[in-house]
Design an enzyme around this catalytic site. Sequence first.
Site, PDB file in Angstrom:
ATOM      1  N   GLU A   1     -45.403  70.706 114.048  1.00 21.53           N
ATOM      2  CA  GLU A   1     -45.624  69.195 113.546  1.00 21.53           C
ATOM      3  C   GLU A   1     -44.571  68.279 114.261  1.00 21.53           C
ATOM      4  O   GLU A   1     -43.602  68.781 114.775  1.00 21.53           O
ATOM      5  CB  GLU A   1     -45.167  69.098 111.968  1.00 21.53           C
ATOM      6  CG  GLU A   1     -45.127  68.042 111.049  1.00 21.53           C
ATOM      7  CD  GLU A   1     -46.591  67.311 111.446  1.00 21.53           C
ATOM      8  OE1 GLU A   1     -46.884  66.535 112.750  1.00 21.53           O
ATOM      9  OE2 GLU A   1     -47.699  67.548 110.828  1.00 21.53           O
TER      10      GLU A   1
ATOM     11  N   ASP B   1     -51.736  66.927 109.924  1.00 21.75           N
ATOM     12  CA  ASP B   1     -52.032  65.626 108.999  1.00 21.75           C
ATOM     13  C   ASP B   1     -53.095  65.344 108.862  1.00 21.75           C
ATOM     14  O   ASP B   1     -53.723  63.984 108.424  1.00 21.75           O
ATOM     15  CB  ASP B   1     -51.089  64.340 109.236  1.00 21.75           C
ATOM     16  CG  ASP B   1     -51.367  64.196 110.926  1.00 21.75           C
ATOM     17  OD1 ASP B   1     -52.285  64.777 111.416  1.00 21.75           O
ATOM     18  OD2 ASP B   1     -50.494  63.093 111.379  1.00 21.75           O
TER      19      ASP B   1
HETATM   20  O1  AHR Z   1     -47.641  67.972 115.984  1.00 18.49           O
HETATM   21  C1  AHR Z   1     -48.772  67.500 116.575  1.00 18.49           C
HETATM   22  C2  AHR Z   1     -49.302  66.532 115.487  1.00 18.49           C
HETATM   23  O2  AHR Z   1     -48.529  65.525 115.031  1.00 18.49           O
HETATM   24  C3  AHR Z   1     -49.710  67.335 114.187  1.00 18.49           C
HETATM   25  O3  AHR Z   1     -50.515  68.354 114.403  1.00 18.49           O
HETATM   26  C4  AHR Z   1     -49.867  66.306 113.168  1.00 18.49           C
HETATM   27  O4  AHR Z   1     -49.878  66.537 111.903  1.00 18.49           O
HETATM   28  C5  AHR Z   1     -49.225  65.183 113.725  1.00 18.49           C
HETATM   29  O5  AHR Z   1     -49.818  63.871 113.766  1.00 18.49           O
END
Ligand code: AHR
Length: 521
Positions: free
Chosen positions: A243, A318
């Site tokens: 994340e 996300d």
């Molecule tokens: O960590 C990379 C990405 O960043 C994740 O998959 C996403 O949730 C966020 O936009």
Amino acid sequence: MIKPPWIRRARRALLATVATAALSAGLLTATASTSQAATQGPCDIYAAGGTPCVAAHSTTRALYGAYNGPLYQVKRASDNTTRDIGLLSAGGYANAAAQDSFCANTSCLITVIYDQSGKGNKLTQALKGQWPGPAEGGNDNLANAFEAPVTVGGHKAYGVYVAPGTGYRNNNTNGIATGDQPEGMYAVLDGTHYNAGCCFDYGNAETTGFNEGNGTMEAIYFGNSRGWGYGNGTGPWVMADFENGLFSGVNTRFNDIPSVSHRFLTATLKGGPNQWAIRGGDARSGSLSTYYSGVRPNAPGYNPMKKQGAIILGIGGDNSNTGAGTFYEGVMTSGYPSDATENAVQANITAAGYNSGSTSTGTLTPGSRISLKATTDPCCTTHYLRHNGADAKVTISSINSSSPATDKADATWIVRAGLANSSCLSFESANRPGQFLRHRNYELYLKTNNGEASFANDSTFCPTAGNSGVGTSFKSVNFPTKYIRHYRFGAYIASNGGSNAWDSTTAWAKDTSWLTASPWS
Ligand code: AHR
């Protein structure tokens, strides 16, 4: 609670495995597990290593030696009914013929990828989370069930083809690691199908569909994004999505890991308290290499982790859905698997025998003359792909035995080895030697081969099983989400949804499926 028979059988097999492992003094070697591959699945091996699967997803084979339930569910367009696709035998391979017959003469989507672990952690369509944003619309797409054909152990099967926009998720799981708890996972992927979008992931993510901050996910990422971490070369890389960052090692940006693009790729990730590792290798042979093993990244928020325990496939935590890839099988475990256990799982995967799906159908042999017949009914089943002279747009038109000789010749093609990739194809006009079918601005034309690399790319198409389950589809080699398609009697390369009018999802599967017919001239 009464457990289903396959779980009771799996438990007996597991106990036998544990006894065997004890007898061999913990030496769970690759050689030993290769000989066990016929009766054991990866999850039996993880269980014997003390790190049992808590999720096990595959559209190609059983991941326990005793599993005999459904692998996945498809939904057909003709009547919106669904069918579970199971196995040819317990512990064996997918019954792809069941999909072929249920989806014949229509198109099918993969609606559910069942969890073989008994924990109920199935994957279904990812619903809108933080992304896609209002401009991009609502829920993610489901994968076309025919877009990733393979053979496994000589048996036909289908993988999960994730075009940008496609995503699966389970936000309400059972037994998946949360907080800083240890877990492991692997996935078998197509190492030649990727992009730099965010984020083709498989693994642990937020239960909300929103970005919940650093350390709230722990998933395998595969692709060539340089937006966060990256490795040597131009990619693609196996990385970890924790994340707000894809990590190739302890540093937030560059770490010394290789680009990997095996046609079939094994990717592993495991994480526990201030410890994690990424490993990978060729899913058809050989062992796993360790790309990184060590402490958590040099950035705040990743130690301890705050994993939330949802499961994602094809998307970011996300719900960012611009990644691309193909998934064949994968699991998540409870506990941090040993390297020896992962090595034994890799031996099981290589023994399974992944191979590319058939790309040659009958007369699609370089040198042969063919005509390409449309399959969309009722409009177009007497129509053939044809040129209309040099530099003119390619179209479809109805051809029959009394059509003028010029029309028949214009609808006849000589199959050539692909100008940009000899395992794919190009189509030379039968009556205008040296002139080939090519796309420009996503529209198809007949053009003289000028020898340039861009011409070769734009005139090379890779045959795949028909997207509707009928005939053959032809994937553009340089725009691999786009296939030769007819639309309103014009001819294009088109993706299943996109910015051009001819990317319309309506009848896309049929419009991109062609029959290889006898040449009209
Ligand atoms: O960590 C990379 C990405 O960043 C994740 O998959 C996403 O949730 C966020 O936009």
